[in-house]
Design an enzyme around this catalytic site. Sequence first.
Site, PDB file in Angstrom:
ATOM      1  N   CYS A 119       0.841  -1.209   0.000  1.00 14.12           N
ATOM      2  CA  CYS A 119       0.000   0.000   0.000  1.00 14.12           C
ATOM      3  C   CYS A 119       0.871   1.253   0.000  1.00 14.12           C
ATOM      4  CB  CYS A 119      -0.924  -0.027   1.218  1.00 14.12           C
ATOM      5  SG  CYS A 119      -1.831   1.506   1.497  1.00 14.12           S
ATOM      6  N   CYS A 158      -0.146   3.999   2.540  1.00 14.57           N
ATOM      7  CA  CYS A 158       0.218   3.593   3.906  1.00 14.57           C
ATOM      8  C   CYS A 158       1.637   4.055   4.234  1.00 14.57           C
ATOM      9  CB  CYS A 158       0.129   2.076   4.058  1.00 14.57           C
ATOM     10  SG  CYS A 158      -1.521   1.378   3.825  1.00 14.57           S
TER      11      CYS A 158
END
Length: 322
Positions: free
Chosen positions: A92, A95
């Site tokens: 991700c 993230c």
Amino acid sequence: MQPTRPGRPDPRAQAQQAQLAAAMSGAVDLAAVKARSDAAARAQAAPPPNATAPAGAPGAAVVDVTEETFQSEVLDRSFQVPVVLDLWAEWCGPCKQLSPVLERLAGEGGGSWVLAKVDVDANPALAQGLRVQGIPAVKAVWQGQLVAEFTGAIPEDQARQFVAELVRATTGGGVPGEGEAAEPEAEDPRLDAAEAALEQGDLAGAEAAYQAILDVEPDHPVAGLALRQVQLFQRAEAAGPDALALADAAPEDVAAQTRAADFLLGMGDIEGAFARLVDTVRRTAGDDRDAARQHLVELFAVVGDDDPRVAAARRQLMIALY
């Protein structure tokens, strides 16, 4: 309970009162209340969150959490300070933008809150239980309950505002363990009247005795919990054994479910009482759901956070809610 004719005792009522008295001897137990106070003192003496502690060390302000450590690192710790869950994955990209910001803010927080990082790929059951629909996802937990959340990477100033408001609304920024250790509580002779009433099965007398203590000393370490327990038994007695059948006949009636849960807890069936209200939370929505949740949290307080059945029910509640 139906009224009885004068001079003729109701056998069912007598049996119920006997059951309540038997249950009360174990549940409304000042020794158990003291044990809970001792557990709270031990928690206060445990290492508080520390921004300078390395990751994984006792009291670290940033921890990696797994399904096995979620209870201790998130739910238990959230009774000291708010815990912010950072749900992420290696693949991700956003993230990797948000996580360093949260870690830096946790360090700046000086132990006023804890950042718990959860790899959703390595912990799919946690992600499912927390109803993660997209990452990065951030969820704040306080005293075992989800209190705030957002999804997606946000600017640092917004993240800073999020944690500042969280800390302000929960602990006000205090760090557990600061200051001198409290002196052990001395025996309180004012409790004698309440204990004597309980031994006689006089719930009203016990309630009055505990309330009299709290009127003078609202933060008394024993009387508050004991009063909640006594009031639970009063509600259980008022509900009566018919409460279960009435609740089963009306599964969407939250008031009926709370009366049935009170009766079950009064009879000593802690798991049954908790399970009934968790199921009610799962089936309902809106104000009804919130009423069932609040009543369940009140029953948690009656039993005591050191009871493992409370910890198990809190996990089930979180799954039902989120």
